[in-house]
Write a protein that holds these residues in place. Structure first.
Motif, PDB file in Angstrom:
ATOM      1  N   ARG A  53       0.879  -1.152  -0.199  1.00  0.00           N
ATOM      2  CA  ARG A  53      -0.233   0.155   0.171  1.00  0.00           C
ATOM      3  C   ARG A  53       0.693   1.200   0.019  1.00  0.00           C
ATOM      4  O   ARG A  53       0.435   2.347  -0.667  1.00  0.00           O
ATOM      5  N   LEU A  54       1.914   1.242   0.831  1.00  0.00           N
ATOM      6  CA  LEU A  54       2.678   2.541   1.011  1.00  0.00           C
ATOM      7  C   LEU A  54       3.495   2.866  -0.305  1.00  0.00           C
ATOM      8  O   LEU A  54       3.631   3.872  -0.819  1.00  0.00           O
ATOM      9  N   LYS A  55       4.054   1.507  -1.375  1.00  0.00           N
ATOM     10  CA  LYS A  55       4.664   1.726  -2.271  1.00  0.00           C
ATOM     11  C   LYS A  55       3.567   2.535  -3.699  1.00  0.00           C
ATOM     12  O   LYS A  55       4.082   3.298  -4.089  1.00  0.00           O
ATOM     13  N   ARG A  56       2.404   2.083  -3.384  1.00  0.00           N
ATOM     14  CA  ARG A  56       1.350   2.526  -4.122  1.00  0.00           C
ATOM     15  C   ARG A  56       1.090   4.161  -3.900  1.00  0.00           C
ATOM     16  O   ARG A  56       0.687   5.058  -4.540  1.00  0.00           O
ATOM     17  N   ALA A  57       0.881   4.401  -2.522  1.00  0.00           N
ATOM     18  CA  ALA A  57       0.725   5.578  -2.328  1.00  0.00           C
ATOM     19  C   ALA A  57       1.986   6.659  -2.615  1.00  0.00           C
ATOM     20  O   ALA A  57       1.783   7.781  -2.883  1.00  0.00           O
ATOM     21  N   ALA A  58       3.104   6.053  -2.408  1.00  0.00           N
ATOM     22  CA  ALA A  58       4.309   6.743  -3.016  1.00  0.00           C
ATOM     23  C   ALA A  58       4.375   7.240  -4.553  1.00  0.00           C
ATOM     24  O   ALA A  58       5.112   8.047  -4.728  1.00  0.00           O
ATOM     25  N   GLN A  59       3.525   6.438  -4.899  1.00  0.00           N
ATOM     26  CA  GLN A  59       3.467   6.737  -6.533  1.00  0.00           C
ATOM     27  C   GLN A  59       2.795   7.851  -6.848  1.00  0.00           C
ATOM     28  O   GLN A  59       2.872   8.593  -7.772  1.00  0.00           O
ATOM     29  N   GLY A  60       1.938   8.532  -5.940  1.00  0.00           N
ATOM     30  CA  GLY A  60       1.273   9.765  -6.200  1.00  0.00           C
ATOM     31  C   GLY A  60      -0.096   9.489  -6.796  1.00  0.00           C
ATOM     32  O   GLY A  60      -0.411   8.485  -7.314  1.00  0.00           O
ATOM     33  N   ARG A  61      -0.938  10.479  -6.763  1.00  0.00           N
ATOM     34  CA  ARG A  61      -2.339  10.447  -7.408  1.00  0.00           C
ATOM     35  C   ARG A  61      -2.332  11.005  -8.839  1.00  0.00           C
ATOM     36  O   ARG A  61      -1.681  11.772  -9.289  1.00  0.00           O
TER      37      ARG A  61
END
Ligand code: TXA
Ligand code: MG
Length: 326
Positions: free
Chosen positions: A318-326
């Motif tokens: 989840r954190l890796k996807r969060a770090a990819q941004g919106r």
């Protein structure tokens, strides 16, 4: 409107589902935005409220193992897993059953359906009262961190949905493990609280495929996800100017580049997922703390390293996807 879950309000919500409406409700993982899975027009309202891309299929929720057999083909492997892990945070992707009546919109045109039986008394009572399987993605606008409290649902979708059944904070805090059982080899396409190790007791070898390539097994893997409105920086060993800190474990040596120590900051800039380094506690806190740190005092969020074991694998995903941004 937020309504505390009681037998009366659950009955009212079930009536809304039966008559083609959408309702947000608690599960043990995250809040879901539910509609009658057999009614295409009702399911379309979910996509509209979330602004969800129509290529992204939705999980259906049932209140018993027997009911699952009406909608999907349940083989011996699936049967064993249902006995072991249901009700609970395990979603299985199985072949759609002919004549089962689940809307094509639910599966976004695929010939499989993702299904689970949630382990939450409010969710189970709602499904039973409605008398239909409930299609429900996480109750957040597409791309945002999932909602784990009624307040999150309100902030994210409050203007777009008529009713939120409130049942407190979700105990798991991360979405269910999604296991693709449509082929010969079982594949985890989304990590969750039920790990590959847990599943291997029943299945033999289980592989992972989180879709970091051009032919993802699950459409949701293609999409931006879980992202706050400010940048997220992983594996931080110190805090840069303007950042808030999402900590894990001891913060004794967590310095701030501009001087001082992050653990002396106030609540708007510093949160600890688990002071004692407990990954289960960290999972339950993850989305709430990401949302809390996404405030006007911070230009970004630095996140300390999380061990990549057990449910830590799901947290890091989840954190890796969060770090990819919106
Ligand atoms: O814990 C959960 O699973 C929560 C609660 C509400 O049950 N629901 C949830 O739904 O997280 P959602 O829509 O946010 O995530 C469902 C994921 C998506 O990544 C989607 O692409 C995938 O499951 N999925 C659903 N049906 C699928 C199918 N037939 N084949 C492959 N992937 C599927
Ligand atoms: Mg979601």
């Amino acid at each position: 409107m937020i309504k505390a879950a009681t037998h009366e309000s659950i009955q009212e919500a079930a009536e809304m589902i039966k008559s083609g409406g959408v309702v947000a409700f608690p599960t043990e993982t995250v809040y879901g935005l539910g509609a009658n899975a057999l009614d295409g027009q009702a399911v379309a309202k979910i996509f509209a409220a979330k602004n969800r891309p129509s290529i992204n299929p939705i999980i259906i929720h049932v209140s018993s193992r027997e009911d699952a057999q009406k909608y999907v083909e349940v083989d011996a492997r699936a049967k064993g897993l249902m006995a072991a892990f249901w009700p609970g945070p395990l979603t299985m992707i199985l072949p759609r059953k002919a004549g089962g009546g689940v809307s094509e919109l639910v599966s976004a045109g695929l010939d499989t359906i993702a299904i689970r039986m949630p382990n939450h008394p409010v969710a189970l009572e709602l499904i039973r009262c409605a008398g239909v399987p409930i299609a429900a993605p996480s109750a957040n606008a597409s791309g945002e961190p999932s909602a784990t409290t009624p307040r999150h649902v309100m902030d994210s979708l409050g203007q777009r949905i008529p009713m939120i059944l409130a049942g407190g904070a979700c105990s798991v805090g991360l979405e269910s493990t999604v296991l693709d059982l449509s082929g010969d080899v079982p594949v985890i396409v989304r990590a969750g609280a039920i790990t590959a190790q847990d599943l291997e007791e029943y299945l033999g070898d289980v592989s992972y495929d989180f879709g970091n390539h051009d032919k993802p097994k699950s459409p949701g893997q293609l999409l931006k996800h879980y992202a706050p409105s400010i940048p997220v920086r992983l594996n931080a060993v110190d805090v840069e100017e303007g950042e808030g800190l999402l900590a894990f474990g001891s913060t004794k040596f967590m310095g701030v580049k501009t001087g001082g120590f992050a653990n002396q900051w106030g609540d708007a800039k510093f949160k600890n997922l688990s002071e004692g380094g407990d990954l289960i506690e960290a999972a339950a806190n993850l989305f709430t703390m990401l949302r809390d740190l996404d405030n006007a005092e911070n230009k970004g969020i630095a996140v300390m390293n999380i061990p990549d074991v057990g449910i830590g694998i799901a947290i890091n995903d989840r954190l890796k996807r969060a770090a990819q941004g919106r």
